[in-house]
Design a protein around this motif. Structure first.
Motif, PDB file in Angstrom:
ATOM      1  N   ASP A 127       0.814  -1.214   0.000  1.00 34.40           N
ATOM      2  CA  ASP A 127       0.000   0.000   0.000  1.00 34.40           C
ATOM      3  C   ASP A 127       0.850   1.269   0.000  1.00 34.40           C
ATOM      4  N   SER A 128       1.924   1.287   0.791  1.00 30.15           N
ATOM      5  CA  SER A 128       2.763   2.484   0.880  1.00 30.15           C
ATOM      6  C   SER A 128       3.964   2.427  -0.060  1.00 30.15           C
ATOM      7  N   GLY A 129       4.297   1.237  -0.547  1.00 39.50           N
ATOM      8  CA  GLY A 129       5.454   1.088  -1.433  1.00 39.50           C
ATOM      9  C   GLY A 129       6.779   1.004  -0.694  1.00 39.50           C
ATOM     10  N   VAL A 130       6.754   0.981   0.628  1.00 39.25           N
ATOM     11  CA  VAL A 130       7.979   0.950   1.430  1.00 39.25           C
ATOM     12  C   VAL A 130       8.593  -0.449   1.382  1.00 39.25           C
ATOM     13  N   GLU A 131       9.911  -0.499   1.171  1.00 42.19           N
ATOM     14  CA  GLU A 131      10.661  -1.755   1.247  1.00 42.19           C
ATOM     15  C   GLU A 131      11.678  -1.627   2.363  1.00 42.19           C
ATOM     16  N   LYS A 132      11.902  -2.713   3.075  1.00 43.33           N
ATOM     17  CA  LYS A 132      12.768  -2.685   4.242  1.00 43.33           C
ATOM     18  C   LYS A 132      13.466  -4.030   4.370  1.00 43.33           C
ATOM     19  N   ILE A 133      14.729  -4.022   4.785  1.00 41.00           N
ATOM     20  CA  ILE A 133      15.460  -5.262   5.032  1.00 41.00           C
ATOM     21  C   ILE A 133      15.724  -5.368   6.527  1.00 41.00           C
ATOM     22  N   VAL A 134      15.336  -6.498   7.111  1.00 36.13           N
ATOM     23  CA  VAL A 134      15.499  -6.736   8.547  1.00 36.13           C
ATOM     24  C   VAL A 134      16.072  -8.131   8.758  1.00 36.13           C
ATOM     25  N   GLY A 135      16.543  -8.390   9.966  1.00 34.25           N
ATOM     26  CA  GLY A 135      17.066  -9.701  10.317  1.00 34.25           C
ATOM     27  C   GLY A 135      15.952 -10.676  10.641  1.00 34.25           C
ATOM     28  N   ALA A 136      16.243 -11.949  10.428  1.00 32.10           N
ATOM     29  CA  ALA A 136      15.288 -13.019  10.735  1.00 32.10           C
ATOM     30  C   ALA A 136      16.067 -14.216  11.269  1.00 32.10           C
ATOM     31  N   LEU A 137      15.372 -15.101  11.942  1.00 32.58           N
ATOM     32  CA  LEU A 137      15.980 -16.302  12.500  1.00 32.58           C
ATOM     33  C   LEU A 137      15.208 -17.531  12.055  1.00 32.58           C
ATOM     34  N   LEU A 138      15.928 -18.565  11.649  1.00 34.23           N
ATOM     35  CA  LEU A 138      15.322 -19.854  11.304  1.00 34.23           C
ATOM     36  C   LEU A 138      15.586 -20.813  12.448  1.00 34.23           C
ATOM     37  N   SER A 139      14.516 -21.276  13.092  1.00 36.78           N
ATOM     38  CA  SER A 139      14.634 -22.241  14.182  1.00 36.78           C
ATOM     39  C   SER A 139      14.808 -23.632  13.595  1.00 36.78           C
ATOM     40  N   HIS A 140      15.886 -24.314  13.990  1.00 36.24           N
ATOM     41  CA  HIS A 140      16.124 -25.673  13.490  1.00 36.24           C
ATOM     42  C   HIS A 140      15.182 -26.675  14.159  1.00 36.24           C
ATOM     43  N   LYS A 141      14.647 -26.319  15.324  1.00 33.32           N
ATOM     44  CA  LYS A 141      13.730 -27.208  16.039  1.00 33.32           C
ATOM     45  C   LYS A 141      12.344 -27.206  15.401  1.00 33.32           C
ATOM     46  N   THR A 142      11.811 -26.006  15.107  1.00 34.92           N
ATOM     47  CA  THR A 142      10.442 -25.895  14.601  1.00 34.92           C
ATOM     48  C   THR A 142      10.359 -25.670  13.099  1.00 34.92           C
TER      49      THR A 142
END
Length: 139
Positions: A95-110
């Protein structure tokens, strides 16, 4: 050609309005519109990626693409012993056209991707074509 005049195919409730009433009841029992989804795959370089989308009235349509990056590494939580991999998430607010890069985590358990900055989780293995939405902890 003969016609049957006993009107038995109208279920004896006043004629052809029965179909209208049944359709009206079916609309009330219809499933809710899906507000999120998630998938996973492997790109041509052999790296795993995740895609997700979420629609809310407040935020509008949010899409996310999550993948490993050059400096991705694994870390083990000292408290829980769960191993996580650092990933990069590219967010796009349509809707706003905003793009953003953030950190993420992949859980090996779930096998779920957690985006702490948004308080959201991406689960491509959830029923009904995945889930990307609010992250809640079990009590």
């Amino acid at each position: 050609m003969s016609y049957n005049n006993n009107n038995s195919h109208y279920n004896n409730n006043g004629g052809g309005n029965n179909n209208y009433q049944n359709n009206n009841n079916n609309n009330n029992n219809a499933s809710k519109k899906k507000h999120s989804g998630a998938t996973k795959g492997i790109d041509k370089n052999g790296k795993q990626y995740f895609r997700g989308w979420n629609f809310s009235k407040r935020r509008g349509m949010l899409t996310v693409f999550v993948t490993a990056y050059k400096s991705s590494s694994e870390h083990t939580s000292p408290k829980s012993g769960i191993t996580y991999t650092n990933l990069m998430a590219k967010l796009h607010y349509k809707d706003s056209g905003v793009e953003k890069i953030v950190g993420a985590l992949l859980s090996h358990k779930t096998h779920r991707v957690i985006i702490p900055e948004l308080g959201m989780v991406l689960n491509p293995d959830a029923p009904n074509k995945g889930y990307f939405g609010k992250f809640t902890r079990k009590k």
